[in-house]
Each structure stands twice: as structure tokens, then as C-alpha cells.
Motif scaffolding. Structure first.
Motif, PDB file in Angstrom:
ATOM      1  N   THR A   3      -2.179 -38.390   3.300  1.00 45.11           N
ATOM      2  CA  THR A   3      -2.649 -37.719   4.305  1.00 45.11           C
ATOM      3  C   THR A   3      -1.733 -37.388   5.524  1.00 45.11           C
ATOM      4  O   THR A   3      -2.004 -36.401   6.269  1.00 45.11           O
ATOM      5  N   SER A   4      -0.740 -37.981   5.616  1.00 40.70           N
ATOM      6  CA  SER A   4       0.275 -37.672   6.747  1.00 40.70           C
ATOM      7  C   SER A   4       1.096 -36.176   6.376  1.00 40.70           C
ATOM      8  O   SER A   4       1.550 -35.815   7.203  1.00 40.70           O
ATOM      9  N   THR A   5       1.052 -35.706   5.113  1.00 36.89           N
ATOM     10  CA  THR A   5       1.691 -34.486   4.895  1.00 36.89           C
ATOM     11  C   THR A   5       0.851 -33.691   4.376  1.00 36.89           C
ATOM     12  O   THR A   5       1.065 -32.196   4.340  1.00 36.89           O
ATOM     13  N   VAL A   6      -0.200 -33.629   3.395  1.00 38.16           N
ATOM     14  CA  VAL A   6      -1.053 -32.852   2.596  1.00 38.16           C
ATOM     15  C   VAL A   6      -1.935 -31.930   3.310  1.00 38.16           C
ATOM     16  O   VAL A   6      -1.912 -30.766   3.108  1.00 38.16           O
ATOM     17  N   ILE A  51       6.865 -23.096   1.269  1.00 38.95           N
ATOM     18  CA  ILE A  51       7.825 -23.197   0.031  1.00 38.95           C
ATOM     19  C   ILE A  51       8.606 -22.091   0.143  1.00 38.95           C
ATOM     20  O   ILE A  51       8.224 -21.120  -0.320  1.00 38.95           O
ATOM     21  N   PRO A  52       9.959 -22.167   0.360  1.00 38.76           N
ATOM     22  CA  PRO A  52      10.808 -20.664   0.259  1.00 38.76           C
ATOM     23  C   PRO A  52      10.821 -20.131  -1.114  1.00 38.76           C
ATOM     24  O   PRO A  52      11.045 -20.916  -2.155  1.00 38.76           O
ATOM     25  N   GLY A  53      10.686 -18.634  -1.031  1.00 36.30           N
ATOM     26  CA  GLY A  53      10.602 -17.992  -2.378  1.00 36.30           C
ATOM     27  C   GLY A  53       9.487 -18.073  -3.151  1.00 36.30           C
ATOM     28  O   GLY A  53       9.331 -17.516  -4.234  1.00 36.30           O
ATOM     29  N   LEU A  54       8.609 -18.938  -2.792  1.00 43.27           N
ATOM     30  CA  LEU A  54       7.204 -18.999  -3.661  1.00 43.27           C
ATOM     31  C   LEU A  54       6.008 -18.619  -2.667  1.00 43.27           C
ATOM     32  O   LEU A  54       4.735 -19.127  -2.749  1.00 43.27           O
ATOM     33  N   ARG A  82       9.996 -25.918   4.960  1.00 44.97           N
ATOM     34  CA  ARG A  82       9.474 -27.068   4.106  1.00 44.97           C
ATOM     35  C   ARG A  82       7.996 -27.113   4.504  1.00 44.97           C
ATOM     36  O   ARG A  82       7.574 -26.263   5.436  1.00 44.97           O
ATOM     37  N   THR A  83       7.152 -28.069   4.014  1.00 45.91           N
ATOM     38  CA  THR A  83       6.018 -28.054   4.322  1.00 45.91           C
ATOM     39  C   THR A  83       5.503 -29.252   5.273  1.00 45.91           C
ATOM     40  O   THR A  83       4.390 -29.505   5.710  1.00 45.91           O
ATOM     41  N   PHE A  84       6.377 -30.101   5.429  1.00 45.77           N
ATOM     42  CA  PHE A  84       6.486 -31.307   6.243  1.00 45.77           C
ATOM     43  C   PHE A  84       7.870 -31.744   6.915  1.00 45.77           C
ATOM     44  O   PHE A  84       8.638 -31.296   6.251  1.00 45.77           O
ATOM     45  N   SER A  96      -2.872 -26.321   5.403  1.00 46.89           N
ATOM     46  CA  SER A  96      -3.305 -25.595   6.532  1.00 46.89           C
ATOM     47  C   SER A  96      -2.286 -24.219   6.536  1.00 46.89           C
ATOM     48  O   SER A  96      -2.385 -23.218   6.922  1.00 46.89           O
ATOM     49  N   ILE A  97      -0.864 -24.354   6.215  1.00 45.80           N
ATOM     50  CA  ILE A  97       0.127 -23.578   6.157  1.00 45.80           C
ATOM     51  C   ILE A  97      -0.168 -22.553   5.041  1.00 45.80           C
ATOM     52  O   ILE A  97      -0.083 -21.444   4.993  1.00 45.80           O
ATOM     53  N   PHE A  98      -0.492 -23.178   3.678  1.00 45.69           N
ATOM     54  CA  PHE A  98      -0.880 -22.249   2.669  1.00 45.69           C
ATOM     55  C   PHE A  98      -2.248 -21.441   2.844  1.00 45.69           C
ATOM     56  O   PHE A  98      -2.066 -20.340   2.360  1.00 45.69           O
TER      57      PHE A  98
END
Length: 291
Positions: A65-68, A7-10, A166-168, A73-75
Motif C-alpha cells: 500500500t505504500s507504493t502501489v 516506467i521509462p520507455g514503457l 520511477r513509480t515510487f 494514479s500515475i498510470f
């Protein structure tokens, strides 16, 4: 190889955001898993309404489950890399689950319509065989709608940046990274899935107009209240499914002043909140599920 930066900026809040995302995801998995098991095991729940509800719960799990997991893993691990095959797989299952859920909500509206307008023929019209055919048609229609998107994306050349904030990945976000004309992607990616979902929405609205007309013709107030309560939980789920999606589309088209991180947070919440809330709504409204 592609890169998802979160998430950009956060970035400094990624850990706190991930905790809330993880909790919502775990609750959604637990609730929907329990709901599917209860409907499968309890013979008294082998009725159209509950079978459609278990289908909705299953596809809620697929959607989240397709995105979270990738977002987490990014966070947590800064695991931002994702292969092209991973991108395509993710966007396919996300769009596929969304269109399937729209079809299931339409099937549930049809269930309410038959229950209220043709109560004496309910079990005849919605037999187990008919329910199986409806479920098959919903899945096949969704596959036929979404699979061409995969074909269009796989034939795009990518020679620009491979980074997206983005995250996905979703269809248009990936297509915009291509160094080729994406007019076909734009037209197909917007018009065909949108028209299929819009058709579902219009049909659901028509079915509820007919339901309300039938309900208000009932002789007693108790009968009217019982009939309205039966479909009340379905209306809540419909609103929770479609309204955030409509708002997201409007915000992306016209909300240029809305910060990008707000768009991305809304997109993530859209795949988390409905799967988490649907079992709660139905559990509160339906006595048989509570018991």
C-alpha cells in the motif's frame, strides 16, 4: 514538489501494466485481509505460528500500500506530482515494512526451531507474552534502523531536477537528486539496513541448519516428513522475500546493461508478488488455515 514519471520507455504500456498491478494488489489486499481476520476470530489459530503469520500479512499490506496506489494514479490519471512530505512518508513506510518483515521471518524461523528442537517446551518458551515482546522488538528495531534515513533526507537541499523516472521513491533515488554531499546517506542507506537484513538472513540459515539436524535425528520417516512439511511453507516465503531483493541489489550494482525499465518493473513486482503469494503458500501448506 517532485515528479514521478512512471516506467521509462514503457509509457504506451502503462495502462496494461496498471491492470496487472491493480489485480495483484487487490488479490493481495483480499487474501491478507481474510487471513488476518481468520487468525483474529478463530481461537484455535491463536498459536505462535499463526500469530506471526498474521503479523506478516499486516506488514505485507503496508509494504504494497505504500507504493502501489501512487503507481496506479500515475498510470491512470498522469498524477505524477508528489510533495516532499509525501516522498519522505512513502520511503519511510516502504523501508520500515521491509525491515519489519525481515524480522518477522526471523521470528518465524525461531518458532520452527523451537517446535522441532524443543517440542515439549514449545508452549512455555513461546507464550503469548513472549510473542508480544518479540513483535515489539522487531518493530522498534526496524523503526530505529529506518528513522535516521528520514532525518538524513529531510536535511538535504534539493536544487537540481525534481524528476525521477520511477513509480515510487526510495532513499538513494531521492538522495541522488540533492545538490549536496550524500556520502553519509550512501553509507548509512546501504550499510545499516543491509547489515540488519543480512544478520536476519544468517540467523535464519543457522536456525535451519539446527532444525534439519534435529529433524533427521527423528526415529521415523513419517515424523521427519511431517516436521519438514511444517517448515516448508516458511522456507518458500523466505526464498520469495530475500532472493528477489538480492537479485535487485546485484542487478543495480553490476547490471548496467540491463534496461532501466526492467529494474523498475522488478522493484514494483517485489512489493506485489510476495504479499500476493504468501497467503496462498501458507493456505496450501497449512490444513488449519484451509479449514
Amino acid at each position: 514538489m517532485f515528479v514521478l514519471t512512471g516506467i521509462p520507455g514503457l509509457k504506451e504500456l502503462h495502462m496494461w501494466i496498471s491492470i496487472s498491478f491493480c489485480l495483484m494488489y487487490l488479490v493481495a489486499v483480499l487474501e491478507n485481509g481474510i487471513l488476518i481476520c481468520v487468525v483474529a476470530v478463530e481461537a484455535s489459530l491463536h498459536e505462535p505460528m499463526y500469530l506471526f503469520l498474521s503479523l506478516l500479512a499486516f506488514w505485507d499490506l503496508i509494504l504494497s500500500t505504500s507504493t502501489v496506489p501512487k503507481a496506479l494514479s500515475i498510470f491512470w490519471f498522469d498524477d505524477m506530482n508528489i510533495s516532499f512530505g509525501g516522498c519522505v512518508t512513502q520511503l519511510f513506510f516502504m523501508h520500515f515494512a521491509f525491515v519489519v518483515e525481515s524480522g518477522i521471518l526471523l521470528a518465524m524461523a525461531f518458532d520452527c526451531y523451537v517446535a522441532n528442537c524443543y517440542p515439549l517446551r514449545y508452549t512455555t518458551i513461546l507464550s503469548l507474552g513472549v510473542i508480544g515482546k518479540i513483535g515489539s522488538v522487531v518493530v522498534l528495531r526496524s523503526f530505529a534502523t529506518v528513522f535516521p534515513i528520514v532525518f538524513l533526507v529531510k536535511h538535504l537541499p534539493f536544487c537540481r531536477t525534481n524528476i525521477i523516472a520511477r513509480t515510487f521513491y526510495e532513499h538513494m533515488g531521492l538522495a541522488k537528486l540533492a545538490c549536496a554531499d550524500i556520502t553519509i546517506n550512501i553509507w548509512y542507506g546501504i550499510s545499516v539496513p543491509l547489515l540488519s537484513v543480512m544478520l536476519d538472513m544468517v540467523t535464519i540459515a543457522i536456525s535451519y541448519v539446527l532444525i534439519l539436524r534435529a529433524v533427521f535425528r527423528l526415529p521415523s520417516q513419517d515424523a521427519r516428513l511431517k516436521a519438514l512439511s511444517t517448515c516448508g511453507s516458511h522456507v518458500c516465503v523466505i526464498l520469495m522475500f530475500y532472493l528477489p531483493g538480492i537479485f535487485t541489489v546485484i542487478a543495480q550494482c553490476f547490471g548496467r546493461k540491463i534496461p532501466k525499465h526492467v529494474h523498475i518493473l522488478l522493484a514494483n513486482l517485489y512489493v506485489l508478488v510476495p504479499p500476493m503469494m504468501n497467503p496462498i503458500i501458507y493456505g496450501v501448506k497449512m490444513k488449519q488455515i484451509r479449514e
